[in-house]
Scaffold this motif. Structure first.
Motif, short mmCIF file in Angstrom:
data_model
loop_
_atom_site.label_atom_id
_atom_site.label_comp_id
_atom_site.label_asym_id
_atom_site.label_seq_id
_atom_site.Cartn_x
_atom_site.Cartn_y
_atom_site.Cartn_z
N VAL A 60 -7.12 -13.46 0.93
CA VAL A 60 -8.31 -13.32 0.23
C VAL A 60 -8.59 -14.44 0.63
CG1 VAL A 60 -6.63 -11.94 -0.82
CG2 VAL A 60 -6.71 -14.14 -1.34
N ASP A 61 -10.28 -14.97 -0.64
CA ASP A 61 -11.69 -15.97 -0.53
C ASP A 61 -9.97 -17.71 -1.21
OD1 ASP A 61 -13.11 -17.10 -2.30
OD2 ASP A 61 -14.12 -16.22 -0.93
N SER A 62 -10.44 -18.16 -0.54
CA SER A 62 -9.69 -19.16 -0.85
C SER A 62 -10.09 -19.48 -2.78
CB SER A 62 -10.46 -20.55 -0.08
OG SER A 62 -11.50 -21.34 -0.40
N LEU A 74 -7.45 -7.92 -5.79
CA LEU A 74 -8.30 -9.04 -5.78
C LEU A 74 -9.70 -8.62 -5.02
CD1 LEU A 74 -5.74 -11.81 -5.24
CD2 LEU A 74 -7.23 -11.24 -7.69
N PRO A 75 -11.01 -8.96 -5.33
CA PRO A 75 -12.52 -8.03 -4.32
C PRO A 75 -11.71 -8.94 -3.26
CG PRO A 75 -12.33 -10.21 -6.06
CD PRO A 75 -11.15 -9.61 -6.51
N GLN A 80 -14.93 -3.70 -2.06
CA GLN A 80 -13.30 -3.56 -1.12
C GLN A 80 -12.86 -4.52 -2.61
OE1 GLN A 80 -13.37 -0.77 -0.16
NE2 GLN A 80 -15.91 -0.28 -0.24
N THR A 81 -11.29 -3.60 -2.50
CA THR A 81 -10.09 -4.39 -2.87
C THR A 81 -9.18 -4.78 -2.13
OG1 THR A 81 -9.75 -3.04 -4.19
CG2 THR A 81 -11.20 -4.29 -5.50
N ILE A 82 -8.28 -6.02 -2.18
CA ILE A 82 -7.27 -6.23 -1.75
C ILE A 82 -5.80 -5.13 -2.79
CG2 ILE A 82 -6.94 -8.42 -2.84
CD1 ILE A 82 -4.83 -8.51 0.09
#
Length: 245
Positions: A60-62, A74-75, A80-82
């Motif tokens: 995921v984004d930091s 999470l985006p 899209q999402t995880i």
């Protein structure tokens, strides 16, 4: 050596020898997540161990890293999402209920529809002989390739393509799992599911009343194939779409 330099050297040494286990790459952090999932009903030890073995924050984004081990989606960009760890765990545990997985004590050869950021593929790779994962969005396909290269998962093959078509070139698959839900199950998925194999996917419920998890088992009896479908709890996934972007 001046006193100030001695203090700085001591501080540097203390930092280097500080106990591990306090950051996001800590096994303790992942184990806490797994313990919560276990308390909430996830019982398959193989799946729990695989979830504990993958660094979710690396996918995921930091800026979202501090939320990586919470049970939340999470985006990951591009709409899209995880998926939540509980949903990933639940669906993979359902795959283990298939006849082929029970016989092999692994998920065998897996087809994943919707690579996303690559997190679920990394978990699957710890439980399968091979994972073929398809993503229709090129930026996500490229992101997953980078993420999985860092995770050093050698039994994953990433494909940029239309997930509704599956991947006939590597079929049949013992397990098929989808991270997007449509109004139907593509015939290509059923055609590529090996006898004894199991498919787990979200699908729009009859009457359009949201999505539910659907399990399809491919049974072979007296040389005749038949597919047995079961419906489970309500879920919420991104829509299953055709084509590539």
């Amino acid at each position: 050596m001046p006193q100030r330099h001695l203090r700085e050297a001591a501080q540097d040494a203390a930092r280097r020898s500080a106990p591990s286990g306090l950051g996001l790459d800590s096994a303790m952090v992942r184990q806490r997540m797994v313990s919560r999932l276990q308390q909430d009903g996830l019982r398959d030890e193989r799946v729990l161990q695989a979830l504990a073995g993958v660094y979710r924050h690396e996918f995921v984004d930091s800026a979202l890293g501090v939320q990586a081990y919470e049970d939340t989606s999470l985006p990951i960009g591009h709409g899209q999402t995880i998926s939540k760890p509980s949903v990933v765990g639940r669906m993979i545990a359902m795959l283990f209920g298939g006849a082929a997985a029970a016989q092999q004590a692994s998920l065998g050869r897996v087809l994943e529809i919707g690579t996303g950021c690559g997190y679920q593929a990394a978990v699957l790779a710890l439980l399968a002989k091979q994972v073929v994962s398809i993503e229709r969005l090129k930026p996500l396909h490229d992101k997953a390739r980078l993420n999985l290269a860092a995770a050093a998962r050698g039994n994953i093959r990433l494909v940029y393509g239309d997930g509704r078509l599956g991947f006939a070139g590597a079929a049949p698959f013992d397990s098929i799992i989808a991270a997007a839900g449509g109004e139907d199950l593509p015939q290509a998925w059923l055609d590529q599911l090996a006898p004894g194999g199991r498919l787990v996917a979200p699908m729009v419920a009859p009457g359009g009343r949201g999505q539910v998890l659907v399990v399809v088992d491919h049974l072979l009896e007296a040389g005749v194939s038949r597919f047995v479908r079961s419906e489970f709890e309500a879920v919420l996934f991104v829509p299953l779409k055709s084509g590539v972007m």
